[in-house]
Design an enzyme around this catalytic site. Sequence first.
Site, short mmCIF file in Angstrom:
data_model
loop_
_atom_site.label_atom_id
_atom_site.label_comp_id
_atom_site.label_asym_id
_atom_site.label_seq_id
_atom_site.Cartn_x
_atom_site.Cartn_y
_atom_site.Cartn_z
N GLU A 5 -11.05 -1.02 25.88
CA GLU A 5 -12.20 -1.40 26.38
C GLU A 5 -12.99 -0.12 26.82
OE1 GLU A 5 -12.00 -5.85 27.86
OE2 GLU A 5 -10.16 -4.88 28.60
N GLY A 59 -12.80 -3.57 37.55
CA GLY A 59 -13.01 -2.53 36.69
C GLY A 59 -11.86 -2.06 35.70
N SER A 94 -7.13 -6.00 38.64
CA SER A 94 -8.02 -7.02 37.63
C SER A 94 -9.03 -6.38 36.89
CB SER A 94 -8.40 -8.12 38.34
OG SER A 94 -9.39 -7.83 39.34
N LYS A 95 -9.76 -7.44 36.02
CA LYS A 95 -10.90 -6.75 35.44
C LYS A 95 -11.97 -6.74 36.26
CE LYS A 95 -11.30 -7.34 30.56
NZ LYS A 95 -11.45 -8.08 29.40
N ARG A 96 -12.20 -7.60 36.96
CA ARG A 96 -13.19 -7.76 38.00
C ARG A 96 -13.30 -6.59 38.96
NH1 ARG A 96 -13.50 -9.11 43.11
NH2 ARG A 96 -11.34 -9.34 43.27
#
Length: 466
Positions: free
Chosen positions: A260, A254, A250-252
Amino acid sequence: MIRVRFAPSPTGHLHIGNARTALFNFLFAAGQGGIMILRIEDTDPERSREEMIGEICKDLNWLGLEWSEGPDVGGAFGPYRQSQRFHLYREAAGRLVKEGKAYPCYCTEEELEEKKKRALAEGKTPRYDGRCRGLSADERAKLEAKGLKPVIRFKVDPGEVVFRDLIREEVRVDPSLYGDFVIVRQDGSPTFHLSVCVDDGMMNITHVIRGEDHLSNTPRHILLFKALGFEIPQFAHLSLIAGKGGELLSKRLGAMSLSEYRTLGYPPEALVNYLALLGWSPPEGNEILTPEELKKMFNLLKVHHSAACFDFDKLNWLSGEHLRRISDAEFVSRARPYYTGPGTLPDEAFLLFKDNLRCFSEINEKLSVFDPGLEVSENDLGIAREAKDLLAGAAEFIRSEGTASYEKMMGVLKQKTGRKGKTLFMPLRLALTGKEHGPEMARLIPLLGAELCLKRLEKAILACAG
Ligand code: GLU
């Protein structure tokens, strides 16, 4: 000639998982003197986004991956967009029907749904029961006359399919467990199974390197390759990428999209290095490798089959290591575009932070120390507020001698104030930067210059107790 393909669906930006698939294809081809093909799998008009094709190419170019055939460069086996190849899929499906290897199926969605529910209620795996397999030409004509539009199903006879996956060794599956599967939908569009096999076959793909999520499709694809008269390529299924504790990426954690990372200014060579380590380890232990070294060392047969673990801290570490290895001149020219603060700063200002960055965009915040408008708050002054003697001494020294000789200034201040160690250095750092950590003062102070140093020292002196 080894021919591999990277076949993204242009439904969104490339993420860590498909970027790694692209890289492993590229490294494998590069190491074997083969070529990589870029094929855009845009058969789903609702989910495919035209602008994503350009974005995917941009991301791949940014990583330094090259392809010899593709929608942008052409090639002898084009077109390289599946949406432009529907006639080929139709022709292949027609051939399979003619040869009795596939057949039209008129079962309605509702009927199939009903059967599926029943099977599930009985604790059985739902699979198509083959009802339309044996329809006569007459029966078909009658159903067509009713206006029913068929799908085309591929006949799967019972029996195990056995293949050697280059990463997971022997795989055995009986695809008849899934029943006869659909290769052409009611609207005439091909399913993934058909388009991928027709393309891999017609494009002479020798090695299919893709994510483990496709492993269960492969036995069906092998049957299709055979039925269509194509050579069966070799397969390598890459394990999934999970977080450190086995959780979904997930983005959490990283795990951002490639674009991005690009925007944040991660050096692409670091990302390539990091992606290569997701499931593969270099034989000699040293993990910091350039793309050229990776091309020579990468070995698909040594890729692990257990899930790869995404570790953002490791990516940041590797990125810092790559940044440190860039020559000073190149570092400055790559970092400069990220600076959005006031004025033009000298190269040395950028180089002050070369050893302490994880990505280029971080330089902007670091360089704010040179902003003439920077206000160090009273709070940030910390122990500098107890060091009026030191700050006044520093201001006096700079007024008469300028900022060129830091060592001399510190010698004078030490003698004058009797301070040493942290109580000698820290108040000065806090007064000039507002931070406890930062670049070497001996390099920073001359770059700040007398005017800015004096302005900040005077402000700090005013805030001092007593
Ligand atoms: N378009 C498929 C995907 O993005 C790739 C299929 C394949 O590599 O065979 O998952």
